[in-house]
Design an enzyme around this catalytic site. Structure first.
Site, PDB file in Angstrom:
ATOM      1  N   ARG A   1      -4.778  10.011   4.768  1.00  0.00           N
ATOM      2  CA  ARG A   1      -3.630  10.884   4.991  1.00  0.00           C
ATOM      3  C   ARG A   1      -2.785  11.023   3.706  1.00  0.00           C
ATOM      4  NH1 ARG A   1      -0.363  14.200   8.472  1.00  0.00           N
ATOM      5  NH2 ARG A   1       1.778  13.683   8.016  1.00  0.00           N
TER       6      ARG A   1
ATOM      7  N   LYS B   1       0.835  -1.217   0.000  1.00  0.00           N
ATOM      8  CA  LYS B   1       0.000   0.000   0.000  1.00  0.00           C
ATOM      9  C   LYS B   1       0.861   1.254   0.000  1.00  0.00           C
ATOM     10  CE  LYS B   1      -1.865   1.463   4.114  1.00  0.00           C
ATOM     11  NZ  LYS B   1      -1.487   2.843   4.454  1.00  0.00           N
ATOM     12  N   ASN B   2       1.864   1.274   0.899  1.00  0.00           N
ATOM     13  CA  ASN B   2       2.609   2.519   1.073  1.00  0.00           C
ATOM     14  C   ASN B   2       3.611   2.786  -0.047  1.00  0.00           C
ATOM     15  OD1 ASN B   2       1.067   2.955   3.287  1.00  0.00           O
ATOM     16  ND2 ASN B   2       2.618   2.378   4.799  1.00  0.00           N
TER      17      ASN B   2
ATOM     18  N   ILE C   1       7.230   6.932  17.122  1.00  0.00           N
ATOM     19  CA  ILE C   1       6.893   7.629  15.869  1.00  0.00           C
ATOM     20  C   ILE C   1       5.624   8.476  16.002  1.00  0.00           C
ATOM     21  CG2 ILE C   1       6.452   7.360  13.383  1.00  0.00           C
ATOM     22  CD1 ILE C   1       9.227   6.375  14.189  1.00  0.00           C
TER      23      ILE C   1
ATOM     24  N   CYS D   1      -5.920   7.825   9.444  1.00  0.00           N
ATOM     25  CA  CYS D   1      -5.969   7.216  10.774  1.00  0.00           C
ATOM     26  C   CYS D   1      -5.629   8.246  11.840  1.00  0.00           C
ATOM     27  CB  CYS D   1      -4.965   6.070  10.873  1.00  0.00           C
ATOM     28  SG  CYS D   1      -5.504   4.570  10.073  1.00  0.00           S
TER      29      CYS D   1
ATOM     30  N   ARG E   1      -0.951  14.810  13.456  1.00  0.00           N
ATOM     31  CA  ARG E   1      -0.133  14.431  12.300  1.00  0.00           C
ATOM     32  C   ARG E   1       0.035  15.668  11.407  1.00  0.00           C
ATOM     33  NH1 ARG E   1      -2.188   8.786   9.843  1.00  0.00           N
ATOM     34  NH2 ARG E   1      -0.147   8.855   8.850  1.00  0.00           N
ATOM     35  N   PRO E   2       0.894  16.595  11.850  1.00  0.00           N
ATOM     36  CA  PRO E   2       1.050  17.829  11.068  1.00  0.00           C
ATOM     37  C   PRO E   2       1.726  17.567   9.717  1.00  0.00           C
ATOM     38  CG  PRO E   2       2.630  17.764  12.877  1.00  0.00           C
ATOM     39  CD  PRO E   2       1.761  16.550  13.024  1.00  0.00           C
ATOM     40  N   ILE E   3       1.633  18.531   8.805  1.00  0.00           N
ATOM     41  CA  ILE E   3       2.343  18.406   7.523  1.00  0.00           C
ATOM     42  C   ILE E   3       3.336  19.558   7.362  1.00  0.00           C
ATOM     43  CG2 ILE E   3       0.637  17.025   6.266  1.00  0.00           C
ATOM     44  CD1 ILE E   3      -0.405  19.705   5.085  1.00  0.00           C
ATOM     45  N   ASP E   4       3.794  20.084   8.524  1.00  0.00           N
ATOM     46  CA  ASP E   4       4.689  21.244   8.494  1.00  0.00           C
ATOM     47  C   ASP E   4       6.001  20.953   7.746  1.00  0.00           C
ATOM     48  OD1 ASP E   4       5.055  19.443  10.650  1.00  0.00           O
ATOM     49  OD2 ASP E   4       6.383  20.857  11.660  1.00  0.00           O
TER      50      ASP E   4
ATOM     51  N   ASP F   1       4.005   0.518  12.258  1.00  0.00           N
ATOM     52  CA  ASP F   1       2.799  -0.121  11.699  1.00  0.00           C
ATOM     53  C   ASP F   1       2.642  -1.575  12.155  1.00  0.00           C
ATOM     54  OD1 ASP F   1       2.508   2.242  10.391  1.00  0.00           O
ATOM     55  OD2 ASP F   1       3.154   1.508   8.437  1.00  0.00           O
TER      56      ASP F   1
ATOM     57  N   ARG G   1      -8.745  -0.876   4.565  1.00  0.00           N
ATOM     58  CA  ARG G   1      -7.926   0.192   3.968  1.00  0.00           C
ATOM     59  C   ARG G   1      -6.552  -0.332   3.559  1.00  0.00           C
ATOM     60  NH1 ARG G   1      -6.922   4.793   7.621  1.00  0.00           N
ATOM     61  NH2 ARG G   1      -5.622   5.223   5.825  1.00  0.00           N
TER      62      ARG G   1
HETATM   63  C1  EPZ Z   1       3.914   6.833   6.490  1.00  0.00           C
HETATM   64  O1  EPZ Z   1       3.072   7.844   7.015  1.00  0.00           O
HETATM   65  C2  EPZ Z   1       3.048   5.619   6.302  1.00  0.00           C
HETATM   66  N1  EPZ Z   1       1.987   5.951   5.359  1.00  0.00           N
HETATM   67  C3  EPZ Z   1       2.484   5.189   7.641  1.00  0.00           C
HETATM   68  O2  EPZ Z   1       1.732   4.011   7.445  1.00  0.00           O
HETATM   69  C4  EPZ Z   1       3.633   4.897   8.611  1.00  0.00           C
HETATM   70  O3  EPZ Z   1       3.102   4.619   9.877  1.00  0.00           O
HETATM   71  C5  EPZ Z   1       4.561   6.114   8.704  1.00  0.00           C
HETATM   72  O4  EPZ Z   1       4.986   6.515   7.369  1.00  0.00           O
HETATM   73  C6  EPZ Z   1       5.789   5.864   9.542  1.00  0.00           C
HETATM   74  O5  EPZ Z   1       6.484   4.774   9.047  1.00  0.00           O
HETATM   75  C7  EPZ Z   1       2.252   5.913   4.053  1.00  0.00           C
HETATM   76  O6  EPZ Z   1       3.357   5.665   3.604  1.00  0.00           O
HETATM   77  C8  EPZ Z   1       1.114   6.155   3.141  1.00  0.00           C
HETATM   78  P1  EPZ Z   1       5.742  10.288   8.624  1.00  0.00           P
HETATM   79  P2  EPZ Z   1       3.557   9.365   7.062  1.00  0.00           P
HETATM   80  O7  EPZ Z   1       5.594  11.543   7.859  1.00  0.00           O
HETATM   81  O8  EPZ Z   1       4.273   9.654   5.822  1.00  0.00           O
HETATM   82  C9  EPZ Z   1       5.544  13.502  12.180  1.00  0.00           C
HETATM   83  C10 EPZ Z   1      -0.075   2.554   7.809  1.00  0.00           C
HETATM   84  O9  EPZ Z   1      -0.587   2.001   8.818  1.00  0.00           O
HETATM   85  N2  EPZ Z   1       5.483  14.511  11.112  1.00  0.00           N
HETATM   86  O10 EPZ Z   1       7.020   9.541   8.540  1.00  0.00           O
HETATM   87  O11 EPZ Z   1       2.371  10.151   7.419  1.00  0.00           O
HETATM   88  C11 EPZ Z   1       4.235  12.712  12.248  1.00  0.00           C
HETATM   89  O12 EPZ Z   1       3.252  13.411  12.961  1.00  0.00           O
HETATM   90  C12 EPZ Z   1       0.363   3.992   7.854  1.00  0.00           C
HETATM   91  O13 EPZ Z   1       0.084   1.985   6.722  1.00  0.00           O
HETATM   92  C13 EPZ Z   1       5.487  15.839  11.455  1.00  0.00           C
HETATM   93  O14 EPZ Z   1       5.569  16.217  12.633  1.00  0.00           O
HETATM   94  O15 EPZ Z   1       4.550   9.276   8.281  1.00  0.00           O
HETATM   95  C14 EPZ Z   1       4.670  11.429  12.891  1.00  0.00           C
HETATM   96  O16 EPZ Z   1       4.721  11.602  14.274  1.00  0.00           O
HETATM   97  C15 EPZ Z   1      -0.120   4.755   8.995  1.00  0.00           C
HETATM   98  N3  EPZ Z   1       5.408  16.772  10.453  1.00  0.00           N
HETATM   99  C16 EPZ Z   1       6.090  11.238  12.349  1.00  0.00           C
HETATM  100  O17 EPZ Z   1       6.517  12.525  11.874  1.00  0.00           O
HETATM  101  C17 EPZ Z   1       5.308  16.410   9.135  1.00  0.00           C
HETATM  102  O18 EPZ Z   1       5.226  17.310   8.272  1.00  0.00           O
HETATM  103  C18 EPZ Z   1       6.202  10.227  11.219  1.00  0.00           C
HETATM  104  O19 EPZ Z   1       5.389  10.618  10.130  1.00  0.00           O
HETATM  105  C19 EPZ Z   1       5.327  15.048   8.803  1.00  0.00           C
HETATM  106  C20 EPZ Z   1       5.409  14.117   9.817  1.00  0.00           C
END
Ligand code: EPZ
Length: 415
Positions: free
Chosen positions: A92, A22-23, A326, A116, A121-124, A304, A396
């Site tokens: 997301r 998926k990812n 995480i 989820c 889960r910010p996107i900053d 995950d 999902r």
């Molecule tokens: C990816 O999510 C995966 N999703 C997630 O899988 C997985 O849990 C995660 O990576 C960690 O491995 C996809 O690939 C589609 P991150 P992503 O940005 O990209 C913080 C599943 O169950 N953060 O690495 O959203 C965030 O809040 C899913 O398949 C910021 O603070 O993960 C988190 O605490 C769920 N600001 C941490 O970083 C940002 O701008 C990791 O998030 C971005 C992230």
């Protein structure tokens, strides 16, 4: 809302094929938007998140055709730049389309993504990087209006190796002017898979899979054919389910290296694991607790897999300390496991699991994708019939979930 009825206590035995990741496929579908030709993606998993991504592609004007496990995308005339709010809220990963829309158009209009609920889960990190590449972003009441007069390559050092931010920057950078260097990049196998797909389209990328990715922008991208990697999280979930039921199974179509963090802990827990080129077998008679599970970015233990592994450790002899590094709030399944007789104490991002001899049946609710999968692992091992509600969360990410569990001899049905 559908429910699953699972009668526990039947060892899972047999052979199953693991679906495509998926990812991986989600950012790859976003990348296909930038192609001037036709892209075919094989090993496409039929799960609800990938169908949301198809709806987004269609909303942007792309033609998408599915034949068996192959999806073909023609986005040559896809000039849309706005993702409808309803689709943005559904997952997301809808945010993954921001980089590719901006690589193709001078503007993009989206809302903040859903997905989820695992805490904030910010996107900053995504937005700061895109701003550095020359994108003007205005945030208005949960909507983002983005515009630019040409994306510029630059140096970006991530404050955390965010998977999504690394992918979004790669997508924007492949057509930017000049070179983009990403430092402290995420190293997940899905990042490498995205890079392989982009390179097949004509992108110039070095270092994917390391913490420094360098991307030299090109003016156009062609079509290509690509097979997505196997889903390492789904593979790990089935391994936990087999171990929890004291079963014996062979999982085919996987990359053993990608699940090393999980198989090494399963070995430590007493499972007999055999590694083949693209398969792993597992047999479990007795289960003992591992002392510590700390979730980490790849190649560490994946967040995950935390819920399925916690379900497993809740019936192992001894104690396991889980530290979730995480996500802010990824222990929502704990309350549901307690209903099934698990002994777990949680404080903040730490949970202590004291293994019990048996879990019992209960009526529980899937609170998120992997939490739901963890409850299914627990239910398969528990005494009696468990009802899991809100199983849309599980669909999902898990293709043919009931079918695969039934093939292995589990008693499961949708009600
Ligand atoms: C990816 O999510 C995966 N999703 C997630 O899988 C997985 O849990 C995660 O990576 C960690 O491995 C996809 O690939 C589609 P991150 P992503 O940005 O990209 C913080 C599943 O169950 N953060 O690495 O959203 C965030 O809040 C899913 O398949 C910021 O603070 O993960 C988190 O605490 C769920 N600001 C941490 O970083 C940002 O701008 C990791 O998030 C971005 C992230």
């Amino acid at each position: 809302m559908s429910q699953l009825l699972i009668e526990g206590g039947y060892p899972l035995c047999g052979v199953i094929d693991v679906q495509g990741a998926k990812n991986s496929v989600l950012p790859i579908l976003s990348a296909a938007l930038m192609s001037d030709g036709e892209c075919s993606v094989l090993n496409f998993p039929e799960i609800t998140d990938t169908y949301v991504a198809i709806d987004i592609l269609r909303a942007l004007g792309a033609k998408v055709v599915k034949q068996q496990d192959c999806i073909t995308i023609n986005a040559k005339n896809a000039d849309g730049y706005e993702i409808p709010y309803g689709l943005m809220r559904k997952m997301r990963s809808s945010i993954m389309f921001l980089g590719s829309i901006l690589a193709k158009n001078k503007k993009a209009v989206i809302s903040l993504p859903g997905g989820c609920e695992l805490g904030q889960r910010p996107i900053d990190i995504h937005l700061a990087a895109l701003r550095k590449m020359g994108v003007n972003i205005e945030e208005n009441h949960g909507f983002l209006e983005c515009s630019h007069s040409g994306l510029k390559g630059c140096e970006i050092s991530l404050s955390f190796p965010s998977v999504g931010a690394t992918e979004n920057i790669m997508l924007a950078a492949v057509k930017a002017d000049g070179v983009t260097d990403i430092y402290n990049a995420a190293r997940e196998p899905e990042i490498e898979d995205l890079a392989r797909f982009l390179v097949k389209m004509g992108a110039r990328i070095k270092g994917a899979g390391t913490d420094h990715i360098s991307i030299e922008g090109v003016s156009s991208l062609s079509g290509c054919t690509h097979r997505v990697i196997p889903d390492r999280i789904v593979a790990g979930t089935y391994l936990c389910a087999v171990a929890a039921t004291r079963g014996n199974a062979l999982l085919k179509n996987i990359c053993p290296l990608h699940i090393y963090a999980v198989t090494s802990l399963l070995k430590e827990a007493g499972c007999d694991i055999k590694i083949y080129d693209d398969a792993v077998s597992i047999e479990c008679d007795k289960l003992k607790s591992v002392p510590l599970v700390r979730t980490m970015p790849y190649p560490g233990f994946p967040t995950d897999e935390q819920a399925p592994f916690m379900a497993l450790m809740s019936i192992a002899s001894g104690n396991t300390l889980f530290i979730e590094t995480i996500f802010e709030n990824r222990f929502k399944h704990v309350g549901e496991l307690l209903r099934m007789g698990a002994k777990i104490t949680t404080e903040g991002r730490v949970s202590l699991v004291e293994g019990v001899k048996k879990l019992h049946s209960a009526t529980v609710q899937a609170t998120d994708l992997r939490g739901g999968a963890g409850l299914a692992v627990a239910a398969l091992a528990a005494e009696g019939s468990t009802v899991i509600s809100s199983v849309e969360h599980i669909y999902r990410g898990y293709e043919n979930f009931e079918y695969n569990i039934s093939e292995l001899g589990g008693k499961i049905k949708k009600i």
